[in-house]
Motif scaffolding. Structure first.
Motif, PDB file in Angstrom:
ATOM      1  N   THR A   3     -21.522 -13.444 -37.448  1.00 51.52           N
ATOM      2  CA  THR A   3     -22.631 -13.320 -38.395  1.00 51.52           C
ATOM      3  C   THR A   3     -22.114 -13.010 -39.785  1.00 51.52           C
ATOM      4  OG1 THR A   3     -24.165 -12.596 -36.678  1.00 51.52           O
ATOM      5  CG2 THR A   3     -24.718 -12.010 -38.943  1.00 51.52           C
ATOM      6  N   HIS A  52     -22.660 -15.590 -42.848  1.00 52.87           N
ATOM      7  CA  HIS A  52     -23.454 -15.064 -43.962  1.00 52.87           C
ATOM      8  C   HIS A  52     -22.616 -14.909 -45.222  1.00 52.87           C
ATOM      9  CE1 HIS A  52     -25.759 -11.774 -46.093  1.00 52.87           C
ATOM     10  NE2 HIS A  52     -26.651 -12.725 -45.953  1.00 52.87           N
ATOM     11  N   ALA A  61     -20.684 -19.490 -45.552  1.00 56.22           N
ATOM     12  CA  ALA A  61     -22.098 -19.766 -45.809  1.00 56.22           C
ATOM     13  C   ALA A  61     -22.297 -21.079 -46.560  1.00 56.22           C
ATOM     14  CB  ALA A  61     -22.717 -18.630 -46.611  1.00 56.22           C
ATOM     15  N   LEU A 114     -31.806 -18.077 -44.929  1.00 60.44           N
ATOM     16  CA  LEU A 114     -31.313 -16.816 -44.377  1.00 60.44           C
ATOM     17  C   LEU A 114     -32.468 -15.842 -44.185  1.00 60.44           C
ATOM     18  CD1 LEU A 114     -28.168 -16.308 -46.645  1.00 60.44           C
ATOM     19  CD2 LEU A 114     -28.291 -17.457 -44.435  1.00 60.44           C
ATOM     20  N   HIS A 115     -32.597 -15.380 -42.977  1.00 64.13           N
ATOM     21  CA  HIS A 115     -33.543 -14.295 -42.681  1.00 64.13           C
ATOM     22  C   HIS A 115     -32.714 -13.203 -42.008  1.00 64.13           C
ATOM     23  CE1 HIS A 115     -37.446 -12.504 -42.101  1.00 64.13           C
ATOM     24  NE2 HIS A 115     -37.106 -12.198 -40.870  1.00 64.13           N
ATOM     25  N   VAL A 116     -31.936 -12.516 -42.840  1.00 68.92           N
ATOM     26  CA  VAL A 116     -30.986 -11.529 -42.315  1.00 68.92           C
ATOM     27  C   VAL A 116     -31.356 -10.141 -42.813  1.00 68.92           C
ATOM     28  CG1 VAL A 116     -29.081 -13.154 -42.034  1.00 68.92           C
ATOM     29  CG2 VAL A 116     -29.372 -11.997 -44.205  1.00 68.92           C
ATOM     30  N   SER A 158     -26.957 -12.285 -34.844  1.00 73.21           N
ATOM     31  CA  SER A 158     -27.902 -13.262 -35.358  1.00 73.21           C
ATOM     32  C   SER A 158     -27.873 -14.533 -34.509  1.00 73.21           C
ATOM     33  CB  SER A 158     -27.564 -13.612 -36.812  1.00 73.21           C
ATOM     34  OG  SER A 158     -26.321 -14.278 -36.869  1.00 73.21           O
ATOM     35  N   ARG A 198     -27.787 -18.772 -35.309  1.00 75.47           N
ATOM     36  CA  ARG A 198     -27.743 -19.890 -36.261  1.00 75.47           C
ATOM     37  C   ARG A 198     -28.298 -21.111 -35.537  1.00 75.47           C
ATOM     38  NH1 ARG A 198     -22.130 -21.784 -38.644  1.00 75.47           N
ATOM     39  NH2 ARG A 198     -21.721 -21.714 -36.417  1.00 75.47           N
ATOM     40  N   TRP A 215     -30.723 -22.481 -40.183  1.00 75.04           N
ATOM     41  CA  TRP A 215     -31.353 -21.171 -40.379  1.00 75.04           C
ATOM     42  C   TRP A 215     -30.431 -20.135 -39.761  1.00 75.04           C
ATOM     43  CZ3 TRP A 215     -37.276 -20.355 -39.845  1.00 75.04           C
ATOM     44  CH2 TRP A 215     -37.954 -21.253 -40.661  1.00 75.04           C
ATOM     45  N   LEU A 216     -30.251 -19.029 -40.438  1.00 79.10           N
ATOM     46  CA  LEU A 216     -29.521 -17.878 -39.897  1.00 79.10           C
ATOM     47  C   LEU A 216     -30.520 -16.732 -39.811  1.00 79.10           C
ATOM     48  CD1 LEU A 216     -26.766 -16.726 -38.989  1.00 79.10           C
ATOM     49  CD2 LEU A 216     -26.470 -15.921 -41.335  1.00 79.10           C
ATOM     50  N   SER A 254     -31.397 -12.890 -38.267  1.00 82.85           N
ATOM     51  CA  SER A 254     -30.979 -11.637 -37.640  1.00 82.85           C
ATOM     52  C   SER A 254     -31.831 -11.359 -36.415  1.00 82.85           C
ATOM     53  CB  SER A 254     -31.135 -10.460 -38.607  1.00 82.85           C
ATOM     54  OG  SER A 254     -30.186 -10.514 -39.628  1.00 82.85           O
TER      55      SER A 254
END
Length: 157
Positions: A89, A93, A97, A103-105, A112, A114, A127-128, A130
């Motif tokens: 992760t 990130h 990246a 990114l929704h981290v 996470s 991906r 999309w990444l 968390s």
């Protein structure tokens, strides 16, 4: 259906309380009790508001739609969901990246998922997201129609 709340950890709340107490004490000594209560109350309200909004996000897979915060995408446009550990992760990130990625981290969650975007009209490569339960999120995505990558679905998490 999969649903997970990504709230801030308890230790952040404890640290915020300790910060407010320390600030109140400093304000009382320097400015008097009335001003101290007012300033500390305003700071506490700001912290509460930040924790409630930033930490009140969720990740949901239901009815063929992945929702991460306010963003939504149909699961049929997704492929190869991959659970990532803390180190993976951090790399995805950071140094590995893609600036076009969604990114929704959250910094307090180390793991996470991906997931590749396979819609040719969407410039977002992946999309990444968390999550505290990456393998369950992957399983939910595959169950709702995302094209699975080999050896990524594990129902033990």
């Amino acid at each position: 259906m999969y649903k997970e709340r990504l709230h801030v950890p308890l230790r952040w709340w404890v640290q915020a309380v300790m910060l407010c107490v320390a600030l109140w004490y400093a304000f009382v000594v320097a400015l008097g009790p009335l001003v101290a209560w007012g300033l500390t109350g305003a700071i506490a309200a700001g912290i509460l508001s930040f924790f409630a909004t930033y930490g009140a996000t969720s990740v949901t897979v239901a009815d063929g739609v992945l929702q991460a915060g306010r963003a939504r995408i149909d699961v049929t446009h997704l492929a190869h969901p991959e659970p990532l550990d803390k180190e993976q992760t951090r790399r995805v990130h950071g140094v590995d990246a893609d600036v076009r990625a969604f990114l929704h981290v959250r910094p307090w969650i180390g793991r996470s998922v991906r997931v590749q975007v396979r819609d040719p009209r969407d410039p977002t490569p992946y999309w990444l997201i968390s999550t505290r339960r990456p393998r369950k999120l992957v399983a939910a995505l595959v169950a709702h129609g995302a094209a699975a990558a080999p050896d990524t679905v594990d129902h033990t998490d």
